[in-house]
Design a protein around this motif. Structure first.
Motif, PDB file in Angstrom:
ATOM      1  N   VAL A 165      61.648  26.865  33.996  1.00  0.00           N
ATOM      2  CA  VAL A 165      60.452  27.653  34.319  1.00  0.00           C
ATOM      3  C   VAL A 165      59.353  26.707  34.792  1.00  0.00           C
ATOM      4  CG1 VAL A 165      58.666  29.209  33.455  1.00  0.00           C
ATOM      5  CG2 VAL A 165      61.030  29.472  32.674  1.00  0.00           C
ATOM      6  N   LEU A 166      58.858  26.960  35.985  1.00  0.00           N
ATOM      7  CA  LEU A 166      57.715  26.236  36.529  1.00  0.00           C
ATOM      8  C   LEU A 166      56.451  27.020  36.227  1.00  0.00           C
ATOM      9  CD1 LEU A 166      56.772  23.852  38.513  1.00  0.00           C
ATOM     10  CD2 LEU A 166      56.733  25.642  40.267  1.00  0.00           C
ATOM     11  N   PHE A 167      55.467  26.356  35.616  1.00  0.00           N
ATOM     12  CA  PHE A 167      54.183  26.994  35.354  1.00  0.00           C
ATOM     13  C   PHE A 167      53.111  26.256  36.128  1.00  0.00           C
ATOM     14  CE2 PHE A 167      50.235  27.116  32.692  1.00  0.00           C
ATOM     15  CZ  PHE A 167      49.892  28.427  32.987  1.00  0.00           C
ATOM     16  N   GLY A 168      52.452  26.968  37.058  1.00  0.00           N
ATOM     17  CA  GLY A 168      51.386  26.387  37.849  1.00  0.00           C
ATOM     18  C   GLY A 168      50.092  27.148  37.639  1.00  0.00           C
ATOM     19  N   SER A 169      49.008  26.430  37.348  1.00  0.00           N
ATOM     20  CA  SER A 169      47.751  27.094  37.000  1.00  0.00           C
ATOM     21  C   SER A 169      46.566  26.448  37.700  1.00  0.00           C
ATOM     22  CB  SER A 169      47.525  27.009  35.478  1.00  0.00           C
ATOM     23  OG  SER A 169      46.243  27.512  35.122  1.00  0.00           O
ATOM     24  N   THR A 170      45.735  27.282  38.358  1.00  0.00           N
ATOM     25  CA  THR A 170      44.392  26.868  38.736  1.00  0.00           C
ATOM     26  C   THR A 170      43.427  27.510  37.753  1.00  0.00           C
ATOM     27  OG1 THR A 170      44.087  28.738  40.249  1.00  0.00           O
ATOM     28  CG2 THR A 170      44.964  26.692  41.191  1.00  0.00           C
ATOM     29  N   HIS A 171      42.365  26.792  37.406  1.00  0.00           N
ATOM     30  CA  HIS A 171      41.441  27.268  36.393  1.00  0.00           C
ATOM     31  C   HIS A 171      40.208  26.385  36.397  1.00  0.00           C
ATOM     32  CE1 HIS A 171      44.444  24.466  34.775  1.00  0.00           C
ATOM     33  NE2 HIS A 171      43.407  23.878  34.200  1.00  0.00           N
ATOM     34  N   GLN A 172      39.131  26.901  35.850  1.00  0.00           N
ATOM     35  CA  GLN A 172      37.918  26.095  35.699  1.00  0.00           C
ATOM     36  C   GLN A 172      38.085  25.140  34.526  1.00  0.00           C
ATOM     37  OE1 GLN A 172      34.126  28.232  35.645  1.00  0.00           O
ATOM     38  NE2 GLN A 172      33.297  26.745  34.198  1.00  0.00           N
ATOM     39  N   MET A 173      37.589  23.918  34.677  1.00  0.00           N
ATOM     40  CA  MET A 173      37.605  22.954  33.588  1.00  0.00           C
ATOM     41  C   MET A 173      36.369  22.067  33.704  1.00  0.00           C
ATOM     42  SD  MET A 173      40.815  20.533  32.516  1.00  0.00           S
ATOM     43  CE  MET A 173      40.920  19.904  30.841  1.00  0.00           C
ATOM     44  N   PRO A 174      35.589  21.899  32.652  1.00  0.00           N
ATOM     45  CA  PRO A 174      35.834  22.372  31.283  1.00  0.00           C
ATOM     46  C   PRO A 174      35.517  23.859  31.116  1.00  0.00           C
ATOM     47  CG  PRO A 174      33.759  21.191  31.377  1.00  0.00           C
ATOM     48  CD  PRO A 174      34.386  21.043  32.733  1.00  0.00           C
ATOM     49  N   LEU A 175      36.290  24.503  30.270  1.00  0.00           N
ATOM     50  CA  LEU A 175      36.129  25.916  29.932  1.00  0.00           C
ATOM     51  C   LEU A 175      37.164  26.245  28.862  1.00  0.00           C
ATOM     52  CD1 LEU A 175      34.451  28.440  30.877  1.00  0.00           C
ATOM     53  CD2 LEU A 175      36.427  29.076  32.276  1.00  0.00           C
ATOM     54  N   TYR A 176      36.934  27.333  28.150  1.00  0.00           N
ATOM     55  CA  TYR A 176      37.918  27.832  27.192  1.00  0.00           C
ATOM     56  C   TYR A 176      39.279  27.942  27.882  1.00  0.00           C
ATOM     57  CZ  TYR A 176      40.214  30.925  23.849  1.00  0.00           C
ATOM     58  OH  TYR A 176      41.087  31.450  22.947  1.00  0.00           O
ATOM     59  N   TRP A 181      46.312  32.231  38.286  1.00  0.00           N
ATOM     60  CA  TRP A 181      45.025  31.887  38.883  1.00  0.00           C
ATOM     61  C   TRP A 181      43.844  32.483  38.102  1.00  0.00           C
ATOM     62  CZ3 TRP A 181      47.920  34.510  43.178  1.00  0.00           C
ATOM     63  CH2 TRP A 181      47.693  35.895  43.225  1.00  0.00           C
ATOM     64  N   ASP A 182      44.074  32.871  36.861  1.00  0.00           N
ATOM     65  CA  ASP A 182      42.978  33.244  35.984  1.00  0.00           C
ATOM     66  C   ASP A 182      42.025  32.049  35.860  1.00  0.00           C
ATOM     67  OD1 ASP A 182      42.532  35.484  33.542  1.00  0.00           O
ATOM     68  OD2 ASP A 182      41.683  33.513  33.110  1.00  0.00           O
ATOM     69  N   VAL A 183      40.732  32.328  35.658  1.00  0.00           N
ATOM     70  CA  VAL A 183      39.760  31.235  35.579  1.00  0.00           C
ATOM     71  C   VAL A 183      39.938  30.398  34.308  1.00  0.00           C
ATOM     72  CG1 VAL A 183      37.825  32.327  34.356  1.00  0.00           C
ATOM     73  CG2 VAL A 183      37.370  30.709  36.206  1.00  0.00           C
ATOM     74  N   HIS A 184      40.582  30.970  33.294  1.00  0.00           N
ATOM     75  CA  HIS A 184      40.875  30.246  32.065  1.00  0.00           C
ATOM     76  C   HIS A 184      42.325  29.766  32.095  1.00  0.00           C
ATOM     77  CE1 HIS A 184      37.675  33.198  31.049  1.00  0.00           C
ATOM     78  NE2 HIS A 184      37.153  32.153  30.436  1.00  0.00           N
ATOM     79  N   HIS A 185      42.544  28.561  31.608  1.00  0.00           N
ATOM     80  CA  HIS A 185      43.889  28.007  31.618  1.00  0.00           C
ATOM     81  C   HIS A 185      44.835  28.822  30.738  1.00  0.00           C
ATOM     82  CE1 HIS A 185      46.980  24.970  30.189  1.00  0.00           C
ATOM     83  NE2 HIS A 185      47.177  25.048  31.491  1.00  0.00           N
ATOM     84  N   ASN A 223      49.090  21.652  36.628  1.00  0.00           N
ATOM     85  CA  ASN A 223      47.722  22.118  36.456  1.00  0.00           C
ATOM     86  C   ASN A 223      46.841  21.617  37.592  1.00  0.00           C
ATOM     87  OD1 ASN A 223      47.762  23.624  33.931  1.00  0.00           O
ATOM     88  ND2 ASN A 223      48.304  21.670  32.968  1.00  0.00           N
ATOM     89  N   ALA A 224      45.979  22.516  38.079  1.00  0.00           N
ATOM     90  CA  ALA A 224      45.044  22.189  39.153  1.00  0.00           C
ATOM     91  C   ALA A 224      43.649  22.643  38.735  1.00  0.00           C
ATOM     92  CB  ALA A 224      45.460  22.858  40.455  1.00  0.00           C
ATOM     93  N   PRO A 225      42.997  21.884  37.840  1.00  0.00           N
ATOM     94  CA  PRO A 225      41.674  22.290  37.359  1.00  0.00           C
ATOM     95  C   PRO A 225      40.612  22.195  38.444  1.00  0.00           C
ATOM     96  CG  PRO A 225      42.249  20.107  36.527  1.00  0.00           C
ATOM     97  CD  PRO A 225      43.470  20.640  37.201  1.00  0.00           C
ATOM     98  N   LEU A 226      39.646  23.093  38.364  1.00  0.00           N
ATOM     99  CA  LEU A 226      38.534  23.155  39.312  1.00  0.00           C
ATOM    100  C   LEU A 226      37.216  22.958  38.569  1.00  0.00           C
ATOM    101  CD1 LEU A 226      39.777  26.322  41.218  1.00  0.00           C
ATOM    102  CD2 LEU A 226      39.823  23.981  42.097  1.00  0.00           C
ATOM    103  N   ARG A 227      36.296  22.261  39.194  1.00  0.00           N
ATOM    104  CA  ARG A 227      34.994  22.050  38.581  1.00  0.00           C
ATOM    105  C   ARG A 227      34.167  23.340  38.601  1.00  0.00           C
ATOM    106  NH1 ARG A 227      33.737  16.748  37.814  1.00  0.00           N
ATOM    107  NH2 ARG A 227      35.032  15.192  38.856  1.00  0.00           N
ATOM    108  N   PRO A 228      33.253  23.493  37.647  1.00  0.00           N
ATOM    109  CA  PRO A 228      32.346  24.650  37.699  1.00  0.00           C
ATOM    110  C   PRO A 228      31.651  24.747  39.052  1.00  0.00           C
ATOM    111  CG  PRO A 228      32.114  23.507  35.604  1.00  0.00           C
ATOM    112  CD  PRO A 228      33.015  22.657  36.448  1.00  0.00           C
TER     113      PRO A 228
END
Length: 308
Positions: A178-189, A160-164, A206-211
């Protein structure tokens, strides 16, 4: 019982003046966990991992070349953001050591869960590339260690780091175990982490979030995308890439989370761990660059772990 790993070597990895990934992060974490509410933590100093352990997720030639690149003085820049200093190798090997020792403890039942309060972060480190402040991928090595040493058939990594976590995604792209699940801001580094990136076996989620997304948006994405897949996967161990730079105070991104949102996420992951894998969780610190936001968020995260 929750084990907390920390070592003074985490202060010895030096970065340029003004760099956000700085030793002061460790003091903020230690201060946050110094009060009486945290007296029950089992505090331990990690030993450095062997290079062979690092090679569970990174190729031998690349690992040895990187270690040889470390300077006797000054700084060596691996890219614009990522550096080696004289104290870096001991620091990062102890970070790996904390992660894999945490795995040993929870897989053998000696601890319920563990949190590694070490730096630098690791989730941007790809198989053959150190980047984004990261040298070795602690979460990936922990997962591989659980499989090799403890026979874990399925490991889940929740980020759940803000960066992917592009590095973790790179390492496990073609791995159905291995399951990899990520929430993060997108677009972003670093620019990766689209919903369409699912891996060769549909085990990348992947579950990207808007700024400027807030806690409600985070919870909805986490619940609908990450937790549903985590529950279905039924892992033998859950590793958390616990970055806290989605906090509203953080200078490197634009999400609006509060410390309580990380506590909520921790609780929800723990509920699945309780039914799937006897509560086995190893959490490793990733990002978080505002010192107050980091301290408050770590405190909230660890307080929930301690209730497990």
């Amino acid at each position: 019982m929750t084990v907390l790993f920390h070592h003074a070597a985490a202060l010895a990895h030096r970065t340029p003046h003004g760099h956000p990934e700085r030793p002061e992060r460790m003091q903020a974490v230690q201060d946050a966990l110094a009060g009486p509410d945290y007296a029950g933590l089992d505090r331990r100093s990690p030993e450095p991992a062997t290079l062979e352990t690092v090679m569970l997720a990174h190729p031998e030639a690349w690992v040895r070349d990187l270690v040889r690149s470390a300077p006797a003085d000054g700084l060596v820049h691996l890219d614009g953001d990522t550096v080696l200093s004289p104290g870096t190798i001991d620091c990062v090997l102890r970070g790996v050591g904390a992660a894999v020792t945490g795995v040993d403890l929870v897989m053998t039942g000696a601890a319920r869960n563990a949190f590694s309060a070490m730096r630098p972060p690791g989730h941007h480190a790809e198989r053959t590339k150190a980047m984004g402040f990261c040298i070795f991928n602690n979460a990936a090595i922990a997962a591989r260690h659980a499989q090799k040493v403890h026979g874990a058939e399925r490991v889940a990594i929740v980020d759940w780091d803000v960066h992917h976590g592009n590095g973790t995604q790179d390492i496990f792209w073609a791995d159905s175990s291995v399951l990899f699940g990520s929430t993060h801001q997108m677009p972003l580094y670093p620019g990766s982490g689209a919903v369409s990136e699912t891996g060769e076996h549909d085990t990348i989620v992947n579950a990207p979030l808007r700024p400027f997304a807030d806690g409600d948006a985070f919870k909805e994405a986490f619940e609908s995308r990450i937790l549903s897949r985590l529950k279905a996967f039924q892992p033998d161990l859950i590793v958390i890439s616990a970055g806290f730079d989605a906090h509203w105070r953080d200078p490197l991104a634009n999400l609006m989370l509060e410390a309580e949102d990380f506590a909520w996420a921790t609780q929800r992951v723990m509920e699945i761990a309780d039914t799937a894998c006897q509560g086995r969780i190893v959490s490793v610190l990733e990002g978080g660059y505002d010192l107050k936001g980091l301290g408050d968020s770590v405190a909230a995260h660890v307080a929930v772990l301690m209730k497990g």
